[in-house]
Enzyme design. Structure first.
Site, PDB file in Angstrom:
ATOM      1  N   CYS A  95      38.934   4.423-119.910  1.00  0.00           N
ATOM      2  CA  CYS A  95      37.617   4.751-119.363  1.00  0.00           C
ATOM      3  C   CYS A  95      36.592   4.547-120.475  1.00  0.00           C
ATOM      4  O   CYS A  95      36.911   4.733-121.666  1.00  0.00           O
ATOM      5  CB  CYS A  95      37.647   6.222-118.917  1.00  0.00           C
ATOM      6  N   HIS A  96      35.354   4.239-120.116  1.00  0.00           N
ATOM      7  CA  HIS A  96      34.311   4.049-121.137  1.00  0.00           C
ATOM      8  C   HIS A  96      34.184   5.268-122.029  1.00  0.00           C
ATOM      9  O   HIS A  96      33.814   5.160-123.200  1.00  0.00           O
ATOM     10  CB  HIS A  96      32.954   3.776-120.467  1.00  0.00           C
ATOM     11  N   THR A  97      34.506   6.433-121.505  1.00  0.00           N
ATOM     12  CA  THR A  97      34.345   7.647-122.319  1.00  0.00           C
ATOM     13  C   THR A  97      35.304   7.655-123.505  1.00  0.00           C
ATOM     14  O   THR A  97      34.991   8.191-124.567  1.00  0.00           O
ATOM     15  CB  THR A  97      34.534   8.887-121.428  1.00  0.00           C
TER      16      THR A  97
ATOM     17  N   HIS B 166      42.314  10.066-120.921  1.00  0.00           N
ATOM     18  CA  HIS B 166      42.127  11.240-120.042  1.00  0.00           C
ATOM     19  C   HIS B 166      42.230  10.870-118.562  1.00  0.00           C
ATOM     20  O   HIS B 166      41.962  11.688-117.692  1.00  0.00           O
ATOM     21  CB  HIS B 166      40.753  11.870-120.322  1.00  0.00           C
ATOM     22  N   GLU B 167      42.601   9.609-118.298  1.00  0.00           N
ATOM     23  CA  GLU B 167      42.731   9.158-116.897  1.00  0.00           C
ATOM     24  C   GLU B 167      44.190   8.730-116.742  1.00  0.00           C
ATOM     25  O   GLU B 167      44.556   7.623-117.179  1.00  0.00           O
ATOM     26  CB  GLU B 167      41.778   7.990-116.659  1.00  0.00           C
TER      27      GLU B 167
ATOM     28  N   CYS C 199      41.689  26.693-113.011  1.00  0.00           N
ATOM     29  CA  CYS C 199      42.587  27.852-113.185  1.00  0.00           C
ATOM     30  C   CYS C 199      42.662  28.683-111.926  1.00  0.00           C
ATOM     31  O   CYS C 199      43.593  29.454-111.723  1.00  0.00           O
ATOM     32  CB  CYS C 199      42.125  28.709-114.368  1.00  0.00           C
TER      33      CYS C 199
ATOM     34  N   CYS D  79      38.628  31.905-112.790  1.00  0.00           N
ATOM     35  CA  CYS D  79      37.420  32.161-113.583  1.00  0.00           C
ATOM     36  C   CYS D  79      36.183  32.147-112.681  1.00  0.00           C
ATOM     37  O   CYS D  79      36.242  31.757-111.510  1.00  0.00           O
ATOM     38  CB  CYS D  79      37.279  31.132-114.699  1.00  0.00           C
TER      39      CYS D  79
ATOM     40  N   CYS E 297      35.719  28.821-110.993  1.00  0.00           N
ATOM     41  CA  CYS E 297      36.752  28.440-110.013  1.00  0.00           C
ATOM     42  C   CYS E 297      36.617  29.211-108.704  1.00  0.00           C
ATOM     43  O   CYS E 297      36.935  28.678-107.636  1.00  0.00           O
ATOM     44  CB  CYS E 297      38.147  28.653-110.608  1.00  0.00           C
TER      45      CYS E 297
ATOM     46  N   CYS F 121      35.494  24.721-114.324  1.00  0.00           N
ATOM     47  CA  CYS F 121      36.389  25.762-114.842  1.00  0.00           C
ATOM     48  C   CYS F 121      36.232  25.908-116.354  1.00  0.00           C
ATOM     49  O   CYS F 121      36.107  24.924-117.083  1.00  0.00           O
ATOM     50  CB  CYS F 121      37.835  25.368-114.523  1.00  0.00           C
TER      51      CYS F 121
ATOM     52  N   ARG G 235      38.200  25.245-121.504  1.00  0.00           N
ATOM     53  CA  ARG G 235      37.184  24.267-121.913  1.00  0.00           C
ATOM     54  C   ARG G 235      36.770  24.390-123.382  1.00  0.00           C
ATOM     55  O   ARG G 235      36.544  23.372-124.041  1.00  0.00           O
ATOM     56  CB  ARG G 235      35.946  24.413-121.007  1.00  0.00           C
TER      57      ARG G 235
ATOM     58  N   CYS H 245      39.866  10.227-113.306  1.00  0.00           N
ATOM     59  CA  CYS H 245      38.492  10.204-113.805  1.00  0.00           C
ATOM     60  C   CYS H 245      37.559   9.337-112.969  1.00  0.00           C
ATOM     61  O   CYS H 245      37.036   9.800-111.969  1.00  0.00           O
ATOM     62  CB  CYS H 245      38.425   9.811-115.278  1.00  0.00           C
TER      63      CYS H 245
ATOM     64  N   ARG I 257      39.020  -1.396-114.294  1.00  0.00           N
ATOM     65  CA  ARG I 257      39.974  -0.572-115.016  1.00  0.00           C
ATOM     66  C   ARG I 257      41.130  -1.424-115.533  1.00  0.00           C
ATOM     67  O   ARG I 257      41.703  -2.240-114.803  1.00  0.00           O
ATOM     68  CB  ARG I 257      40.535   0.541-114.107  1.00  0.00           C
TER      69      ARG I 257
HETATM   70  N1  AHE Z   1      31.996  15.618-125.229  1.00  0.00           N
HETATM   71  C1  AHE Z   1      30.985  14.872-124.531  1.00  0.00           C
HETATM   72  C2  AHE Z   1      30.960  15.320-123.058  1.00  0.00           C
HETATM   73  C3  AHE Z   1      30.400  14.215-122.260  1.00  0.00           C
HETATM   74  C4  AHE Z   1      30.557  14.432-120.791  1.00  0.00           C
HETATM   75  O1  AHE Z   1      29.576  14.693-120.128  1.00  0.00           O
HETATM   76  N2  AHE Z   1      31.793  14.277-120.268  1.00  0.00           N
HETATM   77  C5  AHE Z   1      31.975  14.245-118.842  1.00  0.00           C
HETATM   78  C6  AHE Z   1      33.261  13.509-118.534  1.00  0.00           C
HETATM   79  S1  AHE Z   1      33.207  11.852-118.979  1.00  0.00           S
HETATM   80  C7  AHE Z   1      34.689  11.304-118.341  1.00  0.00           C
HETATM   81  O2  AHE Z   1      34.763   9.907-118.453  1.00  0.00           O
HETATM   82  C8  AHE Z   1      32.113  15.591-118.229  1.00  0.00           C
HETATM   83  O3  AHE Z   1      32.525  15.703-117.074  1.00  0.00           O
HETATM   84  N3  AHE Z   1      31.798  16.640-118.947  1.00  0.00           N
HETATM   85  C9  AHE Z   1      32.020  17.958-118.400  1.00  0.00           C
HETATM   86  C10 AHE Z   1      32.639  18.779-119.484  1.00  0.00           C
HETATM   87  O4  AHE Z   1      33.170  19.858-119.189  1.00  0.00           O
HETATM   88  O5  AHE Z   1      32.586  18.276-120.632  1.00  0.00           O
HETATM   89  C11 AHE Z   1      29.631  15.076-125.137  1.00  0.00           C
HETATM   90  O6  AHE Z   1      28.801  14.173-125.026  1.00  0.00           O
HETATM   91  O7  AHE Z   1      29.444  16.155-125.707  1.00  0.00           O
HETATM   92 ZN    ZN Z   2      36.512   9.054-117.942  1.00  0.00          ZN
HETATM   93 ZN    ZN Z   3      38.819  28.314-113.841  1.00  0.00          ZN
END
Ligand code: AHE
Ligand code: ZN
Ligand code: ZN
Length: 391
Positions: free
Chosen positions: A45-47, A71-72, A101, A104, A107, A115, A119, A179, A386
């Protein structure tokens, strides 16, 4: 090897903008409330590339710790730690970087999927007890990523960060549900889940504009089509994306670099709306804050909803004249399509079975896991949705 450390191959990121190192690592046994998973398929994923670039707030270049990205993904449970009751050895699981979970504050709130159970430690790259389950053969700790770390033959995740799925479900397509495609499809809203839970479901006969046609943007297009939107405008600076935009349900394609003199993307989109007041639902799937600003401004006066999905670089800010909000536009954001990964995964699988979400179309490249560094090039090729890795 239940209860014992496993030695296996992993792709480790040791420094920003450096290729991943394919090497043997040690994966410790799962502790309380944890499971160890043999990864079967994952996708880039780009992330993952975003974090590797050092632009990630939580994983900055200035403090880059050795980490296993990814993460995917989908895998099979190899062993479970103490107190794991609703997951068993042999189960196929999709990894959830947004855990569920079930207990929380978030959730139990029907409106959100965010959740918080794991985190905070997740953002530090450690398991809930503050330690890592990975180390390299020099004994140095290797950190976790987004609670998944799928770019390893084995990984350890919280029991809250995995959802069991039917063993018959196609593994490549299951990985994608971890993802990108869930994120975009959920952001459109689908049969009462995702954005619908926030009152932002795309409505029948509405107009939609999607900026950025990667896997996320294309799944927003599919969601818009499933929701019965009348005008679905796909926007990208790469003309080659027009063909697949139409495949995913776009009725129109606009390249912002090819507008007439004196026209900009906002005026263009507003002129494409039926009544000239703007587009009902707009989405940023680029992570570029200037595009986010444009998406907001192109949304409809009085009732428009603009959703930020793309991940912006550390420190980047959005900004528009407040007046755009005063006259009725809503600016919002969404994570993992606002999908509750455990309790709502069935709906996504049903969307795939019904053809509303055509998962097979997103697998554009396949590679062996050990060839992962080449996949980062695929991302920039412009014809990649992908790359799926086989382990
Ligand atoms: N650590 C990054 C968080 C960036 C962000 O927004 N992540 C997305 C998911 S990207 C998946 O490809 C997200 O859903 N974040 C929710 C979370 O709980 O982090 C930054 O920039 O700080
Ligand atoms: Zn992603
Ligand atoms: Zn939760």
């Amino acid at each position: 090897s239940v209860g014992q450390p496993i030695e296996c191959n992993a792709a480790v990121a040791y420094a920003p903008n450096k290729p991943l190192t394919i090497e043997k690592i040690i994966v410790e046994a799962p502790k309380v409330d944890e499971i160890r998973v043999k990864v079967l398929k994952s996708a880039l994923c780009h992330t993952d590339a975003f974090t590797l670039s050092g632009e990630d707030n939580e994983w900055p270049a200035s403090d880059f710790k050795p980490v296993i990205l990814g993460h995917e993904a989908v895998g099979v449970i190899e062993s479970v730690g103490p107190e794991v009751t609703d997951l068993s050895i042999g189960d196929h699981v999709i990894m959830l970087y947004t855990a569920e979970c079930g207990e929380c504050k978030f959730c139990i709130d029907n409106r959100t999927n965010l959740c918080i159970k794991v985190r905070s430690t997740q953002g530090k790259g450690v398991m809930p007890d503050g330690t890592t389950r990975f180390k390299n053969l020099k004994g140095e700790p290797i950190y976790h990523f987004m609670g998944c770390s799928a770019f390893s033959e084995y990984t350890v995740v919280s029991k809250h960060s995995a959802v069991k799925i039917n063993k018959e479900f196609n593994l490549e397509q299951a990985a994608l549900l971890g993802c990108g495609v869930a994120t975009g499809f959920g952001a459109a809203g689908y049969k009462g889940i995702g954005a619908a839970k926030k009152g932002n479901q795309i409505t029948k006969g509405s107009s939609v504009a999607v900026f950025g046609l990667g896997a996320v943007g294309c799944s927003v297009l599919e969601g818009a089509k499933a929701a019965g939107a009348k005008k679905i405008i796909a926007i990208d600076t790469n003309d080659n994306k027009e063909a697949w935009a139409k495949e995913f349900g776009a009725t129109d394609f606009v390249n912002p670099l090819k507008l007439k003199e004196g026209e900009n993307i906002v005026s263009k989109l507003v002129s494409m709306s039926d009544d000239g007041f703007g587009i009902d639902f707009t989405y940023d799937c680029t992570g570029n804050v200037n595009v986010m600003n444009d998406a907001l401004m192109a949304s409809a006066r009085g009732t428009g909803i603009s959703t930020v999905i793309g991940v912006a670089p550390a420190g980047a800010q959005i900004s528009v004249r407040p007046f755009y909000l005063i006259v009725g536009r809503t600016w919002t954001g969404i994570a993992y399509g606002n999908i509750k990964g455990k309790s709502e995964m069935t709906e996504l699988i049903q969307a795939s079975d019904s053809g509303d979400l055509s998962l097979d179309k997103y697998v554009t490249h396949r590679r062996e896991f050990t060839d992962i560094n080449t996949a980062f090039e695929d991302l920039h090729s412009g014809d990649c949705l992908r790359t799926v890795f086989n382990y």
